[in-house]
Design a protein around this motif. Structure first.
Motif, PDB file in Angstrom:
ATOM      1  N   THR A 164     -18.642  53.501  28.253  1.00 52.51           N
ATOM      2  CA  THR A 164     -17.620  53.413  27.262  1.00 52.51           C
ATOM      3  C   THR A 164     -16.693  54.755  27.479  1.00 52.51           C
ATOM      4  O   THR A 164     -16.771  55.635  27.718  1.00 52.51           O
ATOM      5  CB  THR A 164     -18.645  53.687  26.030  1.00 52.51           C
ATOM      6  OG1 THR A 164     -19.470  52.715  25.744  1.00 52.51           O
ATOM      7  CG2 THR A 164     -17.545  53.829  24.789  1.00 52.51           C
ATOM      8  N   ALA A 165     -15.406  54.149  27.217  1.00 53.68           N
ATOM      9  CA  ALA A 165     -14.097  55.033  27.065  1.00 53.68           C
ATOM     10  C   ALA A 165     -14.096  56.028  26.227  1.00 53.68           C
ATOM     11  O   ALA A 165     -14.386  55.749  25.006  1.00 53.68           O
ATOM     12  CB  ALA A 165     -12.860  54.433  27.360  1.00 53.68           C
ATOM     13  N   GLY A 166     -13.872  57.377  26.338  1.00 52.85           N
ATOM     14  CA  GLY A 166     -13.487  58.422  25.384  1.00 52.85           C
ATOM     15  C   GLY A 166     -12.056  58.411  25.119  1.00 52.85           C
ATOM     16  O   GLY A 166     -11.291  57.155  25.301  1.00 52.85           O
TER      17      GLY A 166
ATOM     18  N   ALA B  73     -12.125  47.334  28.293  1.00 50.57           N
ATOM     19  CA  ALA B  73     -11.990  45.786  29.069  1.00 50.57           C
ATOM     20  C   ALA B  73     -11.795  45.727  30.358  1.00 50.57           C
ATOM     21  O   ALA B  73     -12.501  44.732  30.965  1.00 50.57           O
ATOM     22  CB  ALA B  73     -10.750  45.245  28.112  1.00 50.57           C
ATOM     23  N   ASP B  74     -11.459  46.809  31.185  1.00 51.39           N
ATOM     24  CA  ASP B  74     -11.216  46.344  32.671  1.00 51.39           C
ATOM     25  C   ASP B  74     -11.769  47.214  33.362  1.00 51.39           C
ATOM     26  O   ASP B  74     -11.673  47.280  34.792  1.00 51.39           O
ATOM     27  CB  ASP B  74      -9.713  46.394  32.991  1.00 51.39           C
ATOM     28  CG  ASP B  74      -9.057  47.281  32.527  1.00 51.39           C
ATOM     29  OD1 ASP B  74      -7.732  47.062  31.979  1.00 51.39           O
ATOM     30  OD2 ASP B  74      -9.364  48.440  32.051  1.00 51.39           O
TER      31      ASP B  74
ATOM     32  N   SER C  62      -5.444  60.944  31.632  1.00 47.53           N
ATOM     33  CA  SER C  62      -6.766  60.885  32.041  1.00 47.53           C
ATOM     34  C   SER C  62      -7.539  60.167  30.930  1.00 47.53           C
ATOM     35  O   SER C  62      -7.407  60.269  29.727  1.00 47.53           O
ATOM     36  CB  SER C  62      -7.303  61.868  32.546  1.00 47.53           C
ATOM     37  OG  SER C  62      -7.048  62.916  31.692  1.00 47.53           O
ATOM     38  N   VAL C  63      -8.582  59.697  31.122  1.00 47.20           N
ATOM     39  CA  VAL C  63      -9.638  59.276  30.199  1.00 47.20           C
ATOM     40  C   VAL C  63     -11.262  59.350  31.081  1.00 47.20           C
ATOM     41  O   VAL C  63     -11.150  59.145  32.218  1.00 47.20           O
ATOM     42  CB  VAL C  63      -9.620  57.872  29.933  1.00 47.20           C
ATOM     43  CG1 VAL C  63      -9.693  56.671  31.119  1.00 47.20           C
ATOM     44  CG2 VAL C  63     -10.681  57.411  28.772  1.00 47.20           C
ATOM     45  N   ASP C  64     -12.109  59.776  30.152  1.00 46.25           N
ATOM     46  CA  ASP C  64     -13.580  59.814  30.757  1.00 46.25           C
ATOM     47  C   ASP C  64     -14.375  58.707  30.330  1.00 46.25           C
ATOM     48  O   ASP C  64     -14.151  58.433  29.307  1.00 46.25           O
ATOM     49  CB  ASP C  64     -14.271  61.018  30.123  1.00 46.25           C
ATOM     50  CG  ASP C  64     -13.482  62.234  30.638  1.00 46.25           C
ATOM     51  OD1 ASP C  64     -13.032  62.242  31.777  1.00 46.25           O
ATOM     52  OD2 ASP C  64     -13.615  63.345  30.223  1.00 46.25           O
ATOM     53  N   PHE C  65     -15.146  58.163  31.107  1.00 50.86           N
ATOM     54  CA  PHE C  65     -16.086  56.993  30.874  1.00 50.86           C
ATOM     55  C   PHE C  65     -17.231  57.676  30.796  1.00 50.86           C
ATOM     56  O   PHE C  65     -17.820  58.030  31.888  1.00 50.86           O
ATOM     57  CB  PHE C  65     -16.091  55.663  31.811  1.00 50.86           C
ATOM     58  CG  PHE C  65     -14.550  54.994  31.727  1.00 50.86           C
ATOM     59  CD1 PHE C  65     -14.460  53.859  30.623  1.00 50.86           C
ATOM     60  CD2 PHE C  65     -13.339  55.486  32.347  1.00 50.86           C
ATOM     61  CE1 PHE C  65     -13.144  53.442  30.588  1.00 50.86           C
ATOM     62  CE2 PHE C  65     -12.251  54.818  32.236  1.00 50.86           C
ATOM     63  CZ  PHE C  65     -12.101  53.853  31.414  1.00 50.86           C
ATOM     64  N   THR C  66     -18.333  57.411  29.835  1.00 51.90           N
ATOM     65  CA  THR C  66     -19.642  57.840  29.779  1.00 51.90           C
ATOM     66  C   THR C  66     -20.723  56.505  29.893  1.00 51.90           C
ATOM     67  O   THR C  66     -20.325  55.634  29.118  1.00 51.90           O
ATOM     68  CB  THR C  66     -19.915  58.552  28.521  1.00 51.90           C
ATOM     69  OG1 THR C  66     -18.799  59.629  28.481  1.00 51.90           O
ATOM     70  CG2 THR C  66     -21.430  59.133  28.537  1.00 51.90           C
TER      71      THR C  66
END
Length: 217
Positions: free
Chosen positions: A48-50, A40-41, A98-102
């Motif tokens: 897209t967030a994993g 969303a932010d 942590s998060v990965d965005f693809t």
């Protein structure tokens, strides 16, 4: 994010934070997760967030991320040592998420979909883990490596933004692959962003969005 760092190093065949809350206390584990950017932010379109990964890293990455790199012996000992240390970047933090965005894959690009990894972390004491990123820029010089008839150029360049960071570039067969890492620290709290397939300006945009969300915590 440790896995993302290892993947990035392997894929290349090498390889100021705003106040958080009142800006005086390190974030708790729960707060690092709460502060992470979400779909969303996230400021870049088409990403897209994993799944979120959280918790303190007890050990560094397994193995030597440079073991398969044919030109490792052409890098200085200091450069190799720092690159290997980056694989253990997270071990200096007490709390982290942590998060990965693809992003959307470009059929015209042989490098696959762009990725952006975001880490929010805190450390009550010890050295600033971001200093290792800065050290790359002075310890690693551009090298040209020949292997089996192919020529590869590897370079390290300081980013222009007001933050600690580096851009690692690999050029081979007319293509360039970049890894950009940038971060800031304040009062023991950290925001770190690493991206491939995106510009330095976009990486900094993500960093600033992450800082803004942490400031609103």
């Amino acid at each position: 994010m440790r896995r993302s760092m290892t993947i990035a190093l392997t894929a290349t065949a090498l390889l100021g934070l705003s106040a958080c809350g009142d800006g005086t206390e390190p974030l708790t584990q729960e707060q690092t997760r709460e502060a992470l950017l979400t779909d969303a932010d996230f400021p870049l379109d088409g990403f897209t967030a994993g799944d979120v990964t959280e918790g303190s890293a007890d050990e560094g990455g397994e193995g030597d991320p440079l073991s398969d790199f044919p030109g490792q012996d052409q890098l200085s000992d200091e450069c190799v040592e720092i690159l290997e240390g980056l694989n253990e970047l997270e071990t200096g933090f007490g709390a982290q998420s942590s998060v990965d965005f693809t992003g959307e894959e470009d059929a015209a690009s042989p490098l696959g979909a762009p990725t952006v990894s975001v880490l929010v972390a805190s450390s009550e004491e010890g050295d600033n883990p971001l200093d290792a990123i800065d050290e790359l820029n002075s310890a690693c010089e551009e090298v040209t490596i020949e292997e089996e008839g192919a020529e590869m150029t590897l370079g390290f360049e300081e980013i222009e933004a007001d933050a600690q960071g580096t851009r690692i570039s690999m050029g081979v067969m007319g293509m360039t692959f970049d890894i950009t890492m940038v971060g800031r620290e304040n009062a023991g709290n950290y925001a770190i962003v690493m991206g491939t397939g995106v510009s330095e300006e976009q990486i900094v945009e993500v960093l600033e969005a992450q800082e803004e969300k942490m400031a609103d915590l």
